[in-house]
Write a protein that holds these residues in place. Structure first.
Motif, PDB file in Angstrom:
ATOM      1  N   ILE A  51      21.385 -48.615 -38.064  1.00  0.00           N
ATOM      2  CA  ILE A  51      20.348 -49.043 -37.131  1.00  0.00           C
ATOM      3  C   ILE A  51      19.285 -47.952 -37.027  1.00  0.00           C
ATOM      4  CG2 ILE A  51      19.861 -49.672 -34.737  1.00  0.00           C
ATOM      5  CD1 ILE A  51      21.447 -51.791 -36.168  1.00  0.00           C
ATOM      6  N   LYS A  52      18.018 -48.330 -37.176  1.00  0.00           N
ATOM      7  CA  LYS A  52      16.892 -47.401 -37.015  1.00  0.00           C
ATOM      8  C   LYS A  52      16.236 -47.632 -35.664  1.00  0.00           C
ATOM      9  CE  LYS A  52      17.309 -45.706 -41.186  1.00  0.00           C
ATOM     10  NZ  LYS A  52      16.256 -45.892 -42.194  1.00  0.00           N
ATOM     11  N   LEU A  53      15.924 -46.550 -34.982  1.00  0.00           N
ATOM     12  CA  LEU A  53      15.348 -46.638 -33.642  1.00  0.00           C
ATOM     13  C   LEU A  53      13.931 -47.192 -33.686  1.00  0.00           C
ATOM     14  CD1 LEU A  53      16.614 -43.231 -32.210  1.00  0.00           C
ATOM     15  CD2 LEU A  53      17.608 -45.506 -31.902  1.00  0.00           C
ATOM     16  N   ARG A  54      13.575 -47.966 -32.658  1.00  0.00           N
ATOM     17  CA  ARG A  54      12.257 -48.590 -32.560  1.00  0.00           C
ATOM     18  C   ARG A  54      11.686 -48.398 -31.159  1.00  0.00           C
ATOM     19  NH1 ARG A  54      13.465 -54.613 -35.025  1.00  0.00           N
ATOM     20  NH2 ARG A  54      14.135 -53.999 -37.131  1.00  0.00           N
ATOM     21  N   SER A  55      10.397 -48.666 -31.053  1.00  0.00           N
ATOM     22  CA  SER A  55       9.752 -48.636 -29.737  1.00  0.00           C
ATOM     23  C   SER A  55      10.409 -49.657 -28.816  1.00  0.00           C
ATOM     24  CB  SER A  55       8.260 -48.952 -29.867  1.00  0.00           C
ATOM     25  OG  SER A  55       7.608 -47.965 -30.629  1.00  0.00           O
ATOM     26  N   GLY A  56      10.634 -49.254 -27.576  1.00  0.00           N
ATOM     27  CA  GLY A  56      11.274 -50.125 -26.606  1.00  0.00           C
ATOM     28  C   GLY A  56      12.764 -49.923 -26.481  1.00  0.00           C
ATOM     29  N   ASP A  57      13.379 -49.263 -27.458  1.00  0.00           N
ATOM     30  CA  ASP A  57      14.819 -48.992 -27.368  1.00  0.00           C
ATOM     31  C   ASP A  57      15.106 -48.015 -26.236  1.00  0.00           C
ATOM     32  OD1 ASP A  57      15.150 -50.614 -29.540  1.00  0.00           O
ATOM     33  OD2 ASP A  57      15.555 -48.997 -30.973  1.00  0.00           O
ATOM     34  N   LYS A  58      16.207 -48.229 -25.571  1.00  0.00           N
ATOM     35  CA  LYS A  58      16.653 -47.321 -24.503  1.00  0.00           C
ATOM     36  C   LYS A  58      17.877 -46.552 -24.992  1.00  0.00           C
ATOM     37  CE  LYS A  58      14.970 -50.220 -20.711  1.00  0.00           C
ATOM     38  NZ  LYS A  58      13.911 -49.284 -20.309  1.00  0.00           N
ATOM     39  N   LEU A  59      17.882 -45.252 -24.719  1.00  0.00           N
ATOM     40  CA  LEU A  59      18.933 -44.378 -25.224  1.00  0.00           C
ATOM     41  C   LEU A  59      19.550 -43.559 -24.104  1.00  0.00           C
ATOM     42  CD1 LEU A  59      16.959 -43.002 -28.315  1.00  0.00           C
ATOM     43  CD2 LEU A  59      18.626 -44.867 -28.322  1.00  0.00           C
ATOM     44  N   ASN A  60      20.830 -43.343 -24.236  1.00  0.00           N
ATOM     45  CA  ASN A  60      21.530 -42.436 -23.339  1.00  0.00           C
ATOM     46  C   ASN A  60      21.763 -41.140 -24.112  1.00  0.00           C
ATOM     47  OD1 ASN A  60      22.966 -41.281 -21.279  1.00  0.00           O
ATOM     48  ND2 ASN A  60      24.774 -42.583 -21.510  1.00  0.00           N
ATOM     49  N   ILE A  61      21.021 -40.077 -23.774  1.00  0.00           N
ATOM     50  CA  ILE A  61      21.099 -38.791 -24.472  1.00  0.00           C
ATOM     51  C   ILE A  61      21.711 -37.760 -23.541  1.00  0.00           C
ATOM     52  CG2 ILE A  61      19.811 -36.990 -25.674  1.00  0.00           C
ATOM     53  CD1 ILE A  61      17.642 -39.057 -26.259  1.00  0.00           C
ATOM     54  N   ILE A  62      22.794 -37.162 -23.974  1.00  0.00           N
ATOM     55  CA  ILE A  62      23.489 -36.176 -23.150  1.00  0.00           C
ATOM     56  C   ILE A  62      23.737 -34.924 -23.978  1.00  0.00           C
ATOM     57  CG2 ILE A  62      25.512 -35.682 -21.729  1.00  0.00           C
ATOM     58  CD1 ILE A  62      25.913 -38.679 -21.420  1.00  0.00           C
ATOM     59  N   VAL A  63      23.408 -33.793 -23.394  1.00  0.00           N
ATOM     60  CA  VAL A  63      23.645 -32.493 -24.032  1.00  0.00           C
ATOM     61  C   VAL A  63      24.840 -31.847 -23.345  1.00  0.00           C
ATOM     62  CG1 VAL A  63      22.694 -30.235 -24.592  1.00  0.00           C
ATOM     63  CG2 VAL A  63      21.193 -32.239 -24.561  1.00  0.00           C
ATOM     64  N   HIS A  64      25.834 -31.462 -24.141  1.00  0.00           N
ATOM     65  CA  HIS A  64      27.031 -30.817 -23.618  1.00  0.00           C
ATOM     66  C   HIS A  64      27.046 -29.339 -24.046  1.00  0.00           C
ATOM     67  CE1 HIS A  64      28.857 -34.764 -22.698  1.00  0.00           C
ATOM     68  NE2 HIS A  64      28.302 -35.142 -23.837  1.00  0.00           N
ATOM     69  N   SER A  65      27.676 -28.527 -23.221  1.00  0.00           N
ATOM     70  CA  SER A  65      27.834 -27.109 -23.530  1.00  0.00           C
ATOM     71  C   SER A  65      28.889 -26.538 -22.600  1.00  0.00           C
ATOM     72  CB  SER A  65      26.506 -26.358 -23.348  1.00  0.00           C
ATOM     73  OG  SER A  65      26.696 -24.964 -23.475  1.00  0.00           O
ATOM     74  N   ARG A  66      29.405 -25.360 -22.980  1.00  0.00           N
ATOM     75  CA  ARG A  66      30.337 -24.687 -22.076  1.00  0.00           C
ATOM     76  C   ARG A  66      29.647 -24.273 -20.785  1.00  0.00           C
ATOM     77  NH1 ARG A  66      32.903 -20.320 -26.124  1.00  0.00           N
ATOM     78  NH2 ARG A  66      30.723 -20.352 -26.805  1.00  0.00           N
ATOM     79  N   ASP A  67      28.339 -24.028 -20.866  1.00  0.00           N
ATOM     80  CA  ASP A  67      27.554 -23.699 -19.669  1.00  0.00           C
ATOM     81  C   ASP A  67      26.941 -24.987 -19.131  1.00  0.00           C
ATOM     82  OD1 ASP A  67      25.886 -22.761 -17.706  1.00  0.00           O
ATOM     83  OD2 ASP A  67      25.096 -21.097 -18.898  1.00  0.00           O
ATOM     84  N   GLN A  68      27.669 -25.689 -18.262  1.00  0.00           N
ATOM     85  CA  GLN A  68      27.227 -26.977 -17.756  1.00  0.00           C
ATOM     86  C   GLN A  68      25.929 -26.882 -16.943  1.00  0.00           C
ATOM     87  OE1 GLN A  68      28.423 -30.083 -18.376  1.00  0.00           O
ATOM     88  NE2 GLN A  68      29.732 -29.077 -19.888  1.00  0.00           N
ATOM     89  N   GLU A  69      25.760 -25.800 -16.205  1.00  0.00           N
ATOM     90  CA  GLU A  69      24.551 -25.657 -15.396  1.00  0.00           C
ATOM     91  C   GLU A  69      23.319 -25.518 -16.277  1.00  0.00           C
ATOM     92  OE1 GLU A  69      24.938 -22.504 -12.644  1.00  0.00           O
ATOM     93  OE2 GLU A  69      26.620 -23.400 -11.537  1.00  0.00           O
ATOM     94  N   LEU A  70      23.475 -24.870 -17.420  1.00  0.00           N
ATOM     95  CA  LEU A  70      22.346 -24.663 -18.313  1.00  0.00           C
ATOM     96  C   LEU A  70      21.849 -25.973 -18.913  1.00  0.00           C
ATOM     97  CD1 LEU A  70      20.448 -22.695 -19.809  1.00  0.00           C
ATOM     98  CD2 LEU A  70      22.222 -22.483 -21.570  1.00  0.00           C
ATOM     99  N   VAL A  71      22.751 -26.859 -19.292  1.00  0.00           N
ATOM    100  CA  VAL A  71      22.343 -28.086 -19.988  1.00  0.00           C
ATOM    101  C   VAL A  71      21.906 -29.187 -19.028  1.00  0.00           C
ATOM    102  CG1 VAL A  71      23.807 -27.610 -21.972  1.00  0.00           C
ATOM    103  CG2 VAL A  71      24.719 -28.957 -20.064  1.00  0.00           C
ATOM    104  N   GLN A  72      22.090 -28.988 -17.724  1.00  0.00           N
ATOM    105  CA  GLN A  72      21.698 -30.029 -16.792  1.00  0.00           C
ATOM    106  C   GLN A  72      20.196 -30.297 -16.824  1.00  0.00           C
ATOM    107  OE1 GLN A  72      23.584 -32.196 -15.140  1.00  0.00           O
ATOM    108  NE2 GLN A  72      25.237 -31.167 -16.263  1.00  0.00           N
ATOM    109  N   MET A  73      19.417 -29.309 -17.199  1.00  0.00           N
ATOM    110  CA  MET A  73      17.971 -29.522 -17.253  1.00  0.00           C
ATOM    111  C   MET A  73      17.577 -30.508 -18.349  1.00  0.00           C
ATOM    112  SD  MET A  73      16.606 -26.017 -19.099  1.00  0.00           S
ATOM    113  CE  MET A  73      17.597 -24.933 -18.063  1.00  0.00           C
ATOM    114  N   PHE A  74      18.439 -30.721 -19.339  1.00  0.00           N
ATOM    115  CA  PHE A  74      18.132 -31.645 -20.423  1.00  0.00           C
ATOM    116  C   PHE A  74      18.689 -33.049 -20.176  1.00  0.00           C
ATOM    117  CE2 PHE A  74      18.569 -27.385 -22.293  1.00  0.00           C
ATOM    118  CZ  PHE A  74      17.289 -27.221 -22.786  1.00  0.00           C
ATOM    119  N   ASN A  75      19.569 -33.176 -19.189  1.00  0.00           N
ATOM    120  CA  ASN A  75      20.189 -34.463 -18.898  1.00  0.00           C
ATOM    121  C   ASN A  75      19.548 -35.072 -17.661  1.00  0.00           C
ATOM    122  OD1 ASN A  75      22.011 -34.013 -21.027  1.00  0.00           O
ATOM    123  ND2 ASN A  75      23.408 -32.896 -19.675  1.00  0.00           N
ATOM    124  N   LEU A  76      19.034 -36.290 -17.807  1.00  0.00           N
ATOM    125  CA  LEU A  76      18.370 -36.966 -16.690  1.00  0.00           C
ATOM    126  C   LEU A  76      19.417 -37.585 -15.782  1.00  0.00           C
ATOM    127  CD1 LEU A  76      15.437 -38.758 -18.552  1.00  0.00           C
ATOM    128  CD2 LEU A  76      15.437 -36.531 -17.414  1.00  0.00           C
TER     129      LEU A  76
END
Length: 265
Positions: A51-76
């Motif tokens: 599947i190739k991404l297109r305009s209008g697609d909705k995505l759930n993007i999550i960044v994980h790391s051992r430093d949870q507080e650091l990656v929270q800025m990238f997770n909505l």
């Protein structure tokens, strides 16, 4: 004299009826998939298409790391229901009409045309290259992607896309397979790309028609339509007892046979 003529026509009439019965039985082969496939002979498959991404697609993007507080800025984080990022309650990224998403810190990124895995790798590279996160693990999940199956299937409706590739056969299986009244030899797939809709026809009884089709691998928003066969289509007419319906011919044949038996006895 009339009786003799009737008797003389009994054999040709029976033969005609016998031929009609045989022809109706022969039509049953139309429900068999991949009729020309040969045993112990491999079938060449086209290259798998994710599947190739297109305009209008909705995505759930999550960044994980051992430093949870650091990656929270990238997770909505979605706090509308009192949820938290730790509980996996995140807002979604929507690809705009220019094919971009806007992530915190990373800014605008062109993602249209990428696969889910390619996007995850791109975000991970940017995080590492910018020395923003030392050990990022990025997951990208589809949120609203799907296709539709209509017509003579057992479970029609919109189906969600949850994996990187879906084949036409898998989609029909997900819809509960075709009903016995569905035409296997003329499946219609409508695909919309760049504001244009293109129709494709597939004959499920022929191997090459299935595996060489441009829509063998589905994309989001594809629409599959299974036509009813003639028997099913005629059942939906207002006047069901027409010359095109089996009931008409069965009734007529029954009447003629009854008349012949009556006159010859």
């Amino acid at each position: 004299m009339i009786l003799n003529k009737i008797k003389n026509t009994r054999i040709p009439f029976i033969m005609v009826m016998f031929i009609c019965i045989l022809s109706s039985c022969g039509s049953a082969t139309k429900v068999v998939y991949l009729q020309d496939i040969q045993p112990n002979i491999t079938v060449a498959l086209q290259e798998a298409q994710d599947i190739k991404l297109r305009s209008g697609d909705k995505l759930n993007i999550i960044v994980h790391s051992r430093d949870q507080e650091l990656v929270q800025m990238f997770n909505l984080v979605n706090n509308t229901n009192g949820g938290s990022g730790a509980n996996g309650n995140y807002s979604l990224y929507t690809i705009d009409n220019t094919g971009k998403i806007d992530m915190p810190i990373l800014g605008l990124m062109t993602v249209e045309g990428l696969t889910r895995i390619e996007l995850a790798n791109m975000i991970k590279y940017k995080l590492l290259a910018g020395n923003l996160v030392r050990d990022p693990i990025v997951t990208v999940e589809y949120a609203n992607l799907g296709y539709s199956v209509l017509g003579e299937v057992n479970n029609p409706g919109r189906k969600e896309i949850e994996r990187d590739r879906v084949t036409l056969l898998e989609a029909l299986a997900e819809a509960g397979d075709l009903t016995i009244q569905g035409r296997r030899d003329n499946i219609l797939v409508l695909r919309t790309e760049e504001g244009k809709q293109t129709p494709y026809r597939i004959d499920l009884t022929q191997t090459n028609s299935v595996y060489s089709s441009p829509v063998y691998y589905l994309q989001q928003n594809d629409m599959i339509y299974v036509e009813p066969n003639d028997v099913r289509a005629n059942q939906s007419t207002l006047n069901a007892n027409t010359t095109r319906t089996p009931s008409f011919w069965i009734s007529s044949a029954s009447f003629i046979m009854t008349l012949i038996l009556f006159l010859t006895n």
